[in-house]
Design a protein around this motif. Structure first.
Motif, mmCIF file in Angstrom:
data_model
loop_
_atom_site.group_PDB
_atom_site.id
_atom_site.type_symbol
_atom_site.label_atom_id
_atom_site.label_comp_id
_atom_site.label_asym_id
_atom_site.label_seq_id
_atom_site.Cartn_x
_atom_site.Cartn_y
_atom_site.Cartn_z
ATOM 1 N N ASN A 85 74.383 25.101 107.505
ATOM 2 C CA ASN A 85 75.670 24.407 107.477
ATOM 3 C C ASN A 85 76.699 25.197 106.670
ATOM 4 O OD1 ASN A 85 74.462 22.361 108.957
ATOM 5 N ND2 ASN A 85 74.112 21.049 107.180
ATOM 6 N N LEU A 86 76.274 25.738 105.529
ATOM 7 C CA LEU A 86 77.207 26.521 104.716
ATOM 8 C C LEU A 86 77.643 27.784 105.442
ATOM 9 C CD1 LEU A 86 75.599 26.376 101.141
ATOM 10 C CD2 LEU A 86 77.592 25.128 101.959
ATOM 11 N N ALA A 87 76.696 28.469 106.084
ATOM 12 C CA ALA A 87 76.998 29.725 106.769
ATOM 13 C C ALA A 87 77.713 29.499 108.090
ATOM 14 C CB ALA A 87 75.705 30.502 107.022
ATOM 15 N N GLU A 88 77.658 28.254 108.582
ATOM 16 C CA GLU A 88 78.235 27.904 109.883
ATOM 17 C C GLU A 88 77.551 28.682 111.002
ATOM 18 O OE1 GLU A 88 82.461 28.260 109.763
ATOM 19 O OE2 GLU A 88 82.656 27.054 107.944
ATOM 20 N N SER A 89 76.235 28.846 110.867
ATOM 21 C CA SER A 89 75.458 29.535 111.887
ATOM 22 C C SER A 89 73.980 29.218 111.700
ATOM 23 C CB SER A 89 75.661 31.052 111.807
ATOM 24 O OG SER A 89 74.762 31.722 112.673
ATOM 25 N N PHE A 90 73.283 28.997 112.831
ATOM 26 C CA PHE A 90 71.846 28.764 112.775
ATOM 27 C C PHE A 90 71.058 30.069 112.715
ATOM 28 C CE2 PHE A 90 73.299 24.689 114.473
ATOM 29 C CZ PHE A 90 72.567 23.821 113.664
ATOM 30 N N ALA A 91 71.751 31.210 112.720
ATOM 31 C CA ALA A 91 71.049 32.488 112.597
ATOM 32 C C ALA A 91 70.433 32.642 111.202
ATOM 33 C CB ALA A 91 71.999 33.645 112.887
ATOM 34 N N LEU A 92 71.014 31.968 110.212
ATOM 35 C CA LEU A 92 70.484 32.023 108.849
ATOM 36 C C LEU A 92 69.590 30.804 108.616
ATOM 37 C CD1 LEU A 92 73.703 33.202 106.984
ATOM 38 C CD2 LEU A 92 71.635 34.522 107.363
ATOM 39 N N ASP A 93 68.591 30.665 109.470
ATOM 40 C CA ASP A 93 67.757 29.467 109.449
ATOM 41 C C ASP A 93 66.462 29.644 108.664
ATOM 42 O OD1 ASP A 93 66.582 31.225 111.181
ATOM 43 O OD2 ASP A 93 66.381 29.835 112.861
ATOM 44 N N ASN A 111 78.482 39.785 107.162
ATOM 45 C CA ASN A 111 78.920 39.645 105.777
ATOM 46 C C ASN A 111 79.738 38.381 105.562
ATOM 47 O OD1 ASN A 111 77.642 42.027 105.185
ATOM 48 N ND2 ASN A 111 79.445 43.046 104.340
ATOM 49 N N THR A 112 80.539 37.999 106.569
ATOM 50 C CA THR A 112 81.351 36.787 106.453
ATOM 51 C C THR A 112 80.475 35.546 106.354
ATOM 52 O OG1 THR A 112 83.210 37.762 107.663
ATOM 53 C CG2 THR A 112 83.084 35.357 107.591
ATOM 54 N N HIS A 113 79.497 35.431 107.239
ATOM 55 C CA HIS A 113 78.605 34.266 107.215
ATOM 56 C C HIS A 113 77.718 34.292 105.960
ATOM 57 C CE1 HIS A 113 79.480 32.528 111.177
ATOM 58 N NE2 HIS A 113 79.606 33.778 111.609
ATOM 59 N N HIS A 114 77.283 35.464 105.567
ATOM 60 C CA HIS A 114 76.467 35.615 104.356
ATOM 61 C C HIS A 114 77.249 35.132 103.138
ATOM 62 C CE1 HIS A 114 74.696 37.656 100.875
ATOM 63 N NE2 HIS A 114 73.584 37.847 101.577
ATOM 64 N N ALA A 115 78.508 35.543 103.027
ATOM 65 C CA ALA A 115 79.330 35.164 101.878
ATOM 66 C C ALA A 115 79.548 33.656 101.820
ATOM 67 C CB ALA A 115 80.675 35.886 101.927
ATOM 68 N N ARG A 116 79.722 33.022 102.974
ATOM 69 C CA ARG A 116 79.917 31.570 103.000
ATOM 70 C C ARG A 116 78.720 30.837 102.418
ATOM 71 N NH1 ARG A 116 82.055 31.337 109.263
ATOM 72 N NH2 ARG A 116 84.223 31.974 108.859
ATOM 73 N N ALA A 117 77.529 31.332 102.724
ATOM 74 C CA ALA A 117 76.312 30.670 102.246
ATOM 75 C C ALA A 117 75.979 31.057 100.810
ATOM 76 C CB ALA A 117 75.141 30.995 103.167
ATOM 77 N N HIS A 118 76.163 32.327 100.468
ATOM 78 C CA HIS A 118 75.785 32.800 99.140
ATOM 79 C C HIS A 118 76.694 32.255 98.051
ATOM 80 C CE1 HIS A 118 75.735 35.725 95.743
ATOM 81 N NE2 HIS A 118 74.434 35.625 95.931
ATOM 82 N N PHE A 119 77.912 31.907 98.408
ATOM 83 C CA PHE A 119 78.887 31.463 97.407
ATOM 84 C C PHE A 119 78.426 30.212 96.661
ATOM 85 C CE2 PHE A 119 83.143 29.458 96.411
ATOM 86 C CZ PHE A 119 83.450 30.326 95.385
#
Length: 275
Positions: free
Chosen positions: A53-61, A166-174
């Motif tokens: 949900n944070l990353a806005e992608s199910f690729a980081l599942d 990197n964009t999706h990673h940053a959204r989740a890592h933040f």
């Protein structure tokens, strides 16, 4: 709200208040695993869903947590070791490394390294469940070993696939940076200035602050926080570090490809070699 005994210590500095703080911290340390522990197999699905949900992608599942470090300001000891506590921002500090979930709840904390130690050298968390990994910033190395850490691509980026990752990673890592900010806000009277305790006791006090932060989250105590998502191209998010990355890049490349792959392909495209 800060613990009253902590406020008494800073305002009065009496030996009696100091003894009270030590007794409270010892009791909290004895119960630390009640609120700070790595996720069980039953908790993993909810945590991975939260990071999707944070990353806005199910690729980081398969993300089991986000890892990062922060500096807690202290008064440097007046001995031959005081320069060891001077960090890269030139003030004395102690390192706090933590793993948190998508709710900004700490799952693992390690406090005690002096400020001059690099984040990547502090790496001492417990084992990540098999098949899962942590999100780390560019200060860490992309690893596939006992501790799996997924980091951003380093600058300069090569194409939109790496940029999108990197964009999706940053959204989740933040979320781990938010966790540090929330903890410091909740314990502002304690952590807004240099800790007036010895460097040997400071780690206990900081760990207790992390415990109380988790307690607030478990009780749904609301706290205003920053919602700003960092820019994935910001060098502070993915700074270049020297040395060769150890195996783990192929995991990142696979996830990056999933992030850039179309979720659903139109039927008329299947008849051509566009993809």
């Amino acid at each position: 709200m800060d613990c009253p005994c902590l406020r008494w210590h800073w305002h009065l500095g009496s030996p009696k208040a100091h003894d009270m703080i030590r007794r409270v911290s010892n009791r909290i340390k004895a119960k630390l695993s009640v609120l700070i522990s790595l996720p069980s197999a039953q908790e993993i699905p909810a945590i991975t869903q939260g990071f999707c949900n944070l990353a806005e992608s199910f690729a980081l599942d398969h993300v089991a947590g986000a890892i990062d470090g922060c500096h807690i300001r202290i008064q440097a000891p007046g001995n031959q070791h005081q320069t060891d506590y001077i960090n890269y921002k030139l003030f004395p500090s102690i390192q706090m490394q933590a793993i948190c979930d998508a709710r900004a709840r700490f799952l693992d904390v390690f406090v005690g390294f002096p400020g001059s130690v690099h984040d990547a050298r502090v790496l001492l968390p417990g084992p990540v469940p098999a098949g899962y990994y942590l999100l780390g910033d560019g200060a860490y190395t992309c690893l596939e070993s006992l501790i799996d850490i997924l980091t951003p691509y380093k600058q300069p980026l090569r194409g939109r696939v790496q940029e999108r990752f990197n964009t999706h990673h940053a959204r989740a890592h933040f979320v781990v940076e938010r966790a540090f900010g929330m903890m410091k806000s909740r314990r502002r009277a304690t952590l807004s200035k240099a800790l007036e305790v010895s460097p040997t006791f400071a780690p206990d006090l900081i760990t207790c602050c992390a415990f109380l932060h988790n307690l607030c989250i478990s009780m749904d105590d609301e706290l205003e926080e920053l919602d700003e998502v960092p820019n994935a191209a910001d060098p502070q998010i993915s700074p270049p570090v020297g040395g060769q990355e150890r195996p783990g890049n192929h995991i990142r490349d696979t996830i990056a490809a999933r992030l850039s792959a179309p979720i659903r392909v139109s039927q008329h495209l299947n008849a051509h070699d566009y993809l």
